[in-house]
Design a protein around this motif. Sequence first.
Motif, PDB file in Angstrom:
ATOM      1  N   VAL A   1       0.813  -1.217   0.000  1.00 29.53           N
ATOM      2  CA  VAL A   1       0.000   0.000   0.000  1.00 29.53           C
ATOM      3  C   VAL A   1       0.849   1.271   0.000  1.00 29.53           C
ATOM      4  O   VAL A   1       0.309   2.369   0.096  1.00 29.53           O
ATOM      5  CB  VAL A   1      -0.987   0.012   1.188  1.00 29.53           C
ATOM      6  CG1 VAL A   1      -1.948  -1.162   1.099  1.00 29.53           C
ATOM      7  CG2 VAL A   1      -0.254  -0.005   2.518  1.00 29.53           C
TER       8      VAL A   1
ATOM      9  N   THR B   1      -8.956  -8.640   7.636  1.00 28.97           N
ATOM     10  CA  THR B   1      -9.434  -7.757   8.700  1.00 28.97           C
ATOM     11  C   THR B   1     -10.670  -8.299   9.417  1.00 28.97           C
ATOM     12  O   THR B   1     -10.958  -7.895  10.534  1.00 28.97           O
ATOM     13  CB  THR B   1      -9.781  -6.368   8.139  1.00 28.97           C
ATOM     14  OG1 THR B   1     -10.927  -6.479   7.270  1.00 28.97           O
ATOM     15  CG2 THR B   1      -8.609  -5.780   7.373  1.00 28.97           C
TER      16      THR B   1
ATOM     17  N   ASP C   1     -13.267   1.735   6.479  1.00 27.91           N
ATOM     18  CA  ASP C   1     -11.828   1.876   6.251  1.00 27.91           C
ATOM     19  C   ASP C   1     -11.138   0.520   6.214  1.00 27.91           C
ATOM     20  O   ASP C   1     -10.184   0.317   5.454  1.00 27.91           O
ATOM     21  CB  ASP C   1     -11.194   2.750   7.335  1.00 27.91           C
ATOM     22  CG  ASP C   1     -11.537   4.230   7.179  1.00 27.91           C
ATOM     23  OD1 ASP C   1     -11.918   4.625   6.052  1.00 27.91           O
ATOM     24  OD2 ASP C   1     -11.426   4.968   8.170  1.00 27.91           O
ATOM     25  N   GLU C   2     -11.605  -0.412   7.045  1.00 27.56           N
ATOM     26  CA  GLU C   2     -11.047  -1.759   7.044  1.00 27.56           C
ATOM     27  C   GLU C   2     -11.439  -2.516   5.775  1.00 27.56           C
ATOM     28  O   GLU C   2     -10.630  -3.260   5.210  1.00 27.56           O
ATOM     29  CB  GLU C   2     -11.501  -2.530   8.282  1.00 27.56           C
ATOM     30  CG  GLU C   2     -10.914  -2.022   9.584  1.00 27.56           C
ATOM     31  CD  GLU C   2      -9.410  -2.261   9.646  1.00 27.56           C
ATOM     32  OE1 GLU C   2      -8.996  -3.327  10.114  1.00 27.56           O
ATOM     33  OE2 GLU C   2      -8.643  -1.363   9.201  1.00 27.56           O
TER      34      GLU C   2
ATOM     35  N   ARG D   1     -11.999  -1.111   2.922  1.00 29.93           N
ATOM     36  CA  ARG D   1     -11.163  -0.486   1.885  1.00 29.93           C
ATOM     37  C   ARG D   1      -9.724  -0.993   1.975  1.00 29.93           C
ATOM     38  O   ARG D   1      -9.051  -1.177   0.956  1.00 29.93           O
ATOM     39  CB  ARG D   1     -11.213   1.030   2.030  1.00 29.93           C
ATOM     40  CG  ARG D   1     -10.499   1.784   0.920  1.00 29.93           C
ATOM     41  CD  ARG D   1     -10.662   3.279   1.077  1.00 29.93           C
ATOM     42  NE  ARG D   1     -12.033   3.711   0.822  1.00 29.93           N
ATOM     43  CZ  ARG D   1     -12.879   4.122   1.743  1.00 29.93           C
ATOM     44  NH1 ARG D   1     -12.505   4.169   3.018  1.00 29.93           N
ATOM     45  NH2 ARG D   1     -14.103   4.489   1.424  1.00 29.93           N
ATOM     46  N   ARG D   2      -9.252  -1.251   3.180  1.00 29.88           N
ATOM     47  CA  ARG D   2      -7.879  -1.731   3.351  1.00 29.88           C
ATOM     48  C   ARG D   2      -7.701  -3.116   2.731  1.00 29.88           C
ATOM     49  O   ARG D   2      -6.637  -3.431   2.186  1.00 29.88           O
ATOM     50  CB  ARG D   2      -7.513  -1.748   4.840  1.00 29.88           C
ATOM     51  CG  ARG D   2      -6.036  -1.966   5.119  1.00 29.88           C
ATOM     52  CD  ARG D   2      -5.679  -1.448   6.508  1.00 29.88           C
ATOM     53  NE  ARG D   2      -6.233  -2.261   7.572  1.00 29.88           N
ATOM     54  CZ  ARG D   2      -5.578  -3.261   8.163  1.00 29.88           C
ATOM     55  NH1 ARG D   2      -4.343  -3.565   7.780  1.00 29.88           N
ATOM     56  NH2 ARG D   2      -6.133  -3.948   9.137  1.00 29.88           N
TER      57      ARG D   2
ATOM     58  N   ASP E   1      -7.467  -2.335  -0.955  1.00 30.68           N
ATOM     59  CA  ASP E   1      -6.201  -1.647  -1.228  1.00 30.68           C
ATOM     60  C   ASP E   1      -5.038  -2.629  -1.223  1.00 30.68           C
ATOM     61  O   ASP E   1      -4.072  -2.468  -1.981  1.00 30.68           O
ATOM     62  CB  ASP E   1      -5.946  -0.564  -0.177  1.00 30.68           C
ATOM     63  CG  ASP E   1      -6.801   0.677  -0.399  1.00 30.68           C
ATOM     64  OD1 ASP E   1      -7.379   0.809  -1.496  1.00 30.68           O
ATOM     65  OD2 ASP E   1      -6.892   1.506   0.531  1.00 30.68           O
ATOM     66  N   THR E   2      -5.107  -3.636  -0.385  1.00 24.33           N
ATOM     67  CA  THR E   2      -4.022  -4.607  -0.289  1.00 24.33           C
ATOM     68  C   THR E   2      -4.099  -5.645  -1.395  1.00 24.33           C
ATOM     69  O   THR E   2      -3.176  -5.794  -2.198  1.00 24.33           O
ATOM     70  CB  THR E   2      -4.044  -5.304   1.084  1.00 24.33           C
ATOM     71  OG1 THR E   2      -3.903  -4.326   2.115  1.00 24.33           O
ATOM     72  CG2 THR E   2      -2.922  -6.327   1.196  1.00 24.33           C
TER      73      THR E   2
END
Length: 241
Positions: A58, A84, A94-95, A97-98, A101-102
């Motif tokens: 990221v 997550t 946000d989690e 999205r993480r 994103d990863t």
Amino acid sequence: MNVTDQIALVTGANRGIGRQFVLELLERGASKVYATARRPETLDFDDSRVVPLHLDLVDPGSVVAAAAAARDVTLLVNNAGISTGAALVTGDLDEVRREMDTHFWGTLRVIRAFAPVLAVNGGGGIVNVLSALSWFATPSSGSYSAAKAAEWNMTNGVRLELAAQGTLVQGVLLGAADTDISAGYDGPKIDPREVPRRSLDGLAVGSIEVIVDDWTAMVKASLAGDPATFYAQMAELLSVD
């Protein structure tokens, strides 16, 4: 693709499946393996062929720097990932999205950085470590499943785009392996060493998709049927103590 004398780079190499990829590549005669991690000081391989390298999926700067440092790579193994446990509807967005994103953006970022490197070095290969959860979801895997589904079809798209430069792109799919990421899962788990073994055996014969275990084979076969039937079966299996 014969692994002997290849120069590989493995993401998330400090533990689990990534670590086993490094060990298997060394066992099969790779001449150099860039073992990458967000904290390369955690890497502890006792082999002069291993080159520790910082890479954070990221962090675009770290990806660019890794590609600049490893200009001799002929095999890229995209293994790094997270889980997550975030629910899609009620979880922390946000989690969620993480996860994307990863697994999607991060893996694609690494591929985009190393595709020119592979082209210069004759084409080479890319291995993306995916999951049976690319093809279904459970109540606790929504964000992970969505991100892995995106990564799975991204793998298919990248394969087509890189065919002209002679790059073999392989997707590796498995259920649960006995690693830290599945520590909270009580179901059957495979030995993580089986993942690189099956993957590299597949590379040797040009396999673009490797199904590691029976569980994943069952999930793939179910895609041709009514999803209601499959999810009813899953609900029954997941309710068993």
